[in-house]
Design a protein around this motif. Structure first.
Motif, PDB file in Angstrom:
ATOM      1  N   VAL A  58       0.809  -1.221   0.000  1.00 30.15           N
ATOM      2  CA  VAL A  58       0.000   0.000   0.000  1.00 30.15           C
ATOM      3  C   VAL A  58       0.845   1.274   0.000  1.00 30.15           C
ATOM      4  O   VAL A  58       0.338   2.351   0.278  1.00 30.15           O
ATOM      5  CB  VAL A  58      -0.980   0.029   1.196  1.00 30.15           C
ATOM      6  N   GLY A  59       2.133   1.152  -0.340  1.00 31.20           N
ATOM      7  CA  GLY A  59       2.933   2.356  -0.460  1.00 31.20           C
ATOM      8  C   GLY A  59       4.317   2.272   0.145  1.00 31.20           C
ATOM      9  O   GLY A  59       5.003   3.292   0.280  1.00 31.20           O
ATOM     10  N   PHE A  60       4.772   1.067   0.474  1.00 26.94           N
ATOM     11  CA  PHE A  60       6.083   0.907   1.099  1.00 26.94           C
ATOM     12  C   PHE A  60       7.006   0.005   0.293  1.00 26.94           C
ATOM     13  O   PHE A  60       8.096  -0.342   0.740  1.00 26.94           O
ATOM     14  CB  PHE A  60       5.911   0.399   2.536  1.00 26.94           C
ATOM     15  N   GLY A  61       6.579  -0.382  -0.897  1.00 26.78           N
ATOM     16  CA  GLY A  61       7.419  -1.155  -1.791  1.00 26.78           C
ATOM     17  C   GLY A  61       7.602  -2.595  -1.364  1.00 26.78           C
ATOM     18  O   GLY A  61       7.176  -3.012  -0.283  1.00 26.78           O
ATOM     19  N   MET A  62       8.258  -3.366  -2.223  1.00 22.98           N
ATOM     20  CA  MET A  62       8.516  -4.773  -1.946  1.00 22.98           C
ATOM     21  C   MET A  62       9.976  -5.097  -2.231  1.00 22.98           C
ATOM     22  O   MET A  62      10.568  -4.589  -3.183  1.00 22.98           O
ATOM     23  CB  MET A  62       7.618  -5.666  -2.795  1.00 22.98           C
ATOM     24  N   ALA A  63      10.549  -5.944  -1.400  1.00 28.94           N
ATOM     25  CA  ALA A  63      11.914  -6.434  -1.575  1.00 28.94           C
ATOM     26  C   ALA A  63      11.871  -7.817  -2.219  1.00 28.94           C
ATOM     27  O   ALA A  63      10.863  -8.521  -2.143  1.00 28.94           O
ATOM     28  CB  ALA A  63      12.626  -6.507  -0.222  1.00 28.94           C
ATOM     29  N   HIS A  64      12.998  -8.215  -2.828  1.00 28.91           N
ATOM     30  CA  HIS A  64      12.984  -9.509  -3.522  1.00 28.91           C
ATOM     31  C   HIS A  64      12.809 -10.674  -2.546  1.00 28.91           C
ATOM     32  O   HIS A  64      12.292 -11.730  -2.923  1.00 28.91           O
ATOM     33  CB  HIS A  64      14.229  -9.685  -4.397  1.00 28.91           C
ATOM     34  N   GLU A  65      13.192 -10.494  -1.275  1.00 24.82           N
ATOM     35  CA  GLU A  65      12.958 -11.555  -0.292  1.00 24.82           C
ATOM     36  C   GLU A  65      11.448 -11.795  -0.109  1.00 24.82           C
ATOM     37  O   GLU A  65      10.986 -12.932  -0.089  1.00 24.82           O
ATOM     38  CB  GLU A  65      13.596 -11.185   1.047  1.00 24.82           C
ATOM     39  N   THR A  66      10.695 -10.704   0.027  1.00 26.65           N
ATOM     40  CA  THR A  66       9.241 -10.803   0.137  1.00 26.65           C
ATOM     41  C   THR A  66       8.640 -11.410  -1.120  1.00 26.65           C
ATOM     42  O   THR A  66       7.759 -12.287  -1.053  1.00 26.65           O
ATOM     43  CB  THR A  66       8.632  -9.400   0.367  1.00 26.65           C
ATOM     44  N   LEU A  67       9.111 -10.952  -2.259  1.00 28.71           N
ATOM     45  CA  LEU A  67       8.576 -11.431  -3.536  1.00 28.71           C
ATOM     46  C   LEU A  67       8.835 -12.929  -3.709  1.00 28.71           C
ATOM     47  O   LEU A  67       7.986 -13.657  -4.227  1.00 28.71           O
ATOM     48  CB  LEU A  67       9.188 -10.631  -4.685  1.00 28.71           C
ATOM     49  N   THR A  68       9.983 -13.389  -3.256  1.00 30.48           N
ATOM     50  CA  THR A  68      10.283 -14.819  -3.325  1.00 30.48           C
ATOM     51  C   THR A  68       9.343 -15.608  -2.427  1.00 30.48           C
ATOM     52  O   THR A  68       8.839 -16.679  -2.816  1.00 30.48           O
ATOM     53  CB  THR A  68      11.749 -15.067  -2.924  1.00 30.48           C
ATOM     54  N   GLN A  69       9.093 -15.110  -1.223  1.00 34.63           N
ATOM     55  CA  GLN A  69       8.135 -15.768  -0.330  1.00 34.63           C
ATOM     56  C   GLN A  69       6.756 -15.888  -0.987  1.00 34.63           C
ATOM     57  O   GLN A  69       6.098 -16.933  -0.897  1.00 34.63           O
ATOM     58  CB  GLN A  69       7.998 -14.978   0.980  1.00 34.63           C
ATOM     59  N   LEU A  70       6.314 -14.811  -1.622  1.00 32.91           N
ATOM     60  CA  LEU A  70       5.001 -14.823  -2.257  1.00 32.91           C
ATOM     61  C   LEU A  70       4.961 -15.815  -3.421  1.00 32.91           C
ATOM     62  O   LEU A  70       3.994 -16.566  -3.582  1.00 32.91           O
ATOM     63  CB  LEU A  70       4.637 -13.414  -2.741  1.00 32.91           C
ATOM     64  N   ALA A  71       6.014 -15.817  -4.221  1.00 33.81           N
ATOM     65  CA  ALA A  71       6.057 -16.753  -5.353  1.00 33.81           C
ATOM     66  C   ALA A  71       6.020 -18.194  -4.853  1.00 33.81           C
ATOM     67  O   ALA A  71       5.326 -19.047  -5.434  1.00 33.81           O
ATOM     68  CB  ALA A  71       7.310 -16.498  -6.191  1.00 33.81           C
ATOM     69  N   GLU A  72       6.722 -18.479  -3.783  1.00 35.47           N
ATOM     70  CA  GLU A  72       6.735 -19.843  -3.231  1.00 35.47           C
ATOM     71  C   GLU A  72       5.377 -20.226  -2.652  1.00 35.47           C
ATOM     72  O   GLU A  72       5.053 -21.419  -2.554  1.00 35.47           O
ATOM     73  CB  GLU A  72       7.832 -19.954  -2.174  1.00 35.47           C
ATOM     74  N   ALA A  73       4.573 -19.218  -2.277  1.00 42.57           N
ATOM     75  CA  ALA A  73       3.228 -19.478  -1.753  1.00 42.57           C
ATOM     76  C   ALA A  73       2.194 -19.626  -2.864  1.00 42.57           C
ATOM     77  O   ALA A  73       1.017 -19.858  -2.578  1.00 42.57           O
ATOM     78  CB  ALA A  73       2.810 -18.355  -0.813  1.00 42.57           C
TER      79      ALA A  73
END
Length: 345
Positions: A188-203
């Motif tokens: 909602v306005g604080f951006g995403m890091a690749h660590e978070t993005l990897t977690q989401l992809a794995e989910a």
């Protein structure tokens, strides 16, 4: 939370989003440059703006991002947004429908998005932490084509009445697996890091909305609502939209919506060149509606589409795939960020 207070908070968010609106965004698009090509060798009429987002085909790679709903005033804004989406061919996302899941009397403040845009793309929106059944109810409420699940831990921490427990990942994965429409996980306005993005992809997540720093700042908004206003030191929290786009390049299996501080078609073109499938705007559209009128805002959104065609013509790009092949020049600040984070660029 008392439902009347919840509705009042929606009106507060609308007013404070305009109060803190900045004409020059801190999203860092100004720290990127295209390299001009003097021989485009194409006609402007050859430009195709169509894009794909999961199973959805969008006629243009621009969307009206999530804003509001939950009170009579915000319902009127949603009617305007629905009409704008219908007139421009842009997808439109609802504001958080959490209040409507608790209080059926507020449903009518969200449904104007669909009522005024019967044939267009509408995205439902709920916060992380809701059940699969609630997610489906939000989709059904708007006959939505996709669902946004927003993650907003920084906002909740600063919000006086906000949550303090954040265990969302498993539930997000369950919702993605259960729904028959695309599910988009949205910051909602604080951006995403690749660590978070990897977690989401794995989910199991396939689409993310990066929601980078530089647009509507919910730390400022929620801190203003605090009696002592003591958390201003978090105003600059998070990754900018551009930094988030470089982070997302490290997780190429994800499709990306870029939002946060998009103020003009050149910003959108840069985001698309960095890999976004779609670029969204909320604050600039709301500002235009408040300061001008619906017709002027519609003209602005159509001019963005034409501006994007102009930029792609100057670069010799007939489609978005060609635009993504264009190399952007980075400022020293962005280069330093990428180097410290170990990101390719």
């Amino acid at each position: 939370m008392d439902l009347s207070r919840h509705a009042h908070r929606k009106d507060e968010h609308l007013s404070l989003a305009e109060k803190f609106y900045q004409p020059i965004a801190a999203s860092q698009f100004d720290q990127l440059r295209f390299v001009h090509q003097s021989l485009p060798e194409m006609a402007r009429a050859d430009v195709d703006l169509q894009t794909q987002l999961g199973s959805l085909t969008l006629p243009v790679p621009l969307m009206i991002e999530a804003m509001t709903g939950g009170s009579p005033r915000t319902g009127q804004v949603n009617a305007q947004l629905g009409r704008l989406a219908a007139a421009t061919g842009m997808a439109v996302a609802s504001g958080s429908q959490s209040i409507a899941l608790q209080d059926s009397s507020t449903v009518k403040t969200f449904t104007p998005l669909r009522e005024n845009n019967p044939d267009g793309l509408v995205f439902a929106n709920i916060g992380a932490g809701h059940t699969v059944a609630q997610a489906q109810a939000a989709v059904s409420m708007l006959a939505a084509d996709a669902l946004e699940i927003h993650v907003n831990s920084a906002q909740e921490i600063v919000m006086p009445e906000g949550d303090r427990t954040f265990q969302w990942l498993a539930g997000i994965g369950e919702t993605v697996a259960a729904l028959d429409v695309p599910v988009i996980v949205k910051e909602v306005g604080f951006g995403m890091a690749h660590e978070t993005l990897t977690q989401l992809a794995e989910a199991g997540v396939q689409i993310v909305d990066l929601g980078g720093r530089g647009g509507t700042n919910f730390v400022q908004i929620e801190n203003f609502r605090r009696p002592a206003k003591e958390l201003s030191y978090l105003d600059g929290w998070g990754q900018s939209t551009v930094e988030s786009l470089f982070e997302a390049q490290q997780v190429p299996q994800l499709q990306v919506i870029a939002t946060g501080g998009v103020r003009q078609p050149l910003d959108a073109a840069k985001a698309l060149a960095l890999g976004a499938q779609v670029v969204g705007s909320a604050g600039q559209i709301l500002h235009s509606l408040i300061k001008t009128d619906e017709a002027t805002t519609q003209a602005m959104l159509l001019s963005w589409q034409e501006g994007l065609r102009d930029i792609m013509t100057l670069l010799g790009c007939t489609n978005l795939a060609a635009l993504r092949e264009k190399h952007l020049l980075l400022s020293a600040e962005l280069l330093a960020y990428c180097q410290q984070r170990g990101l390719t660029y």
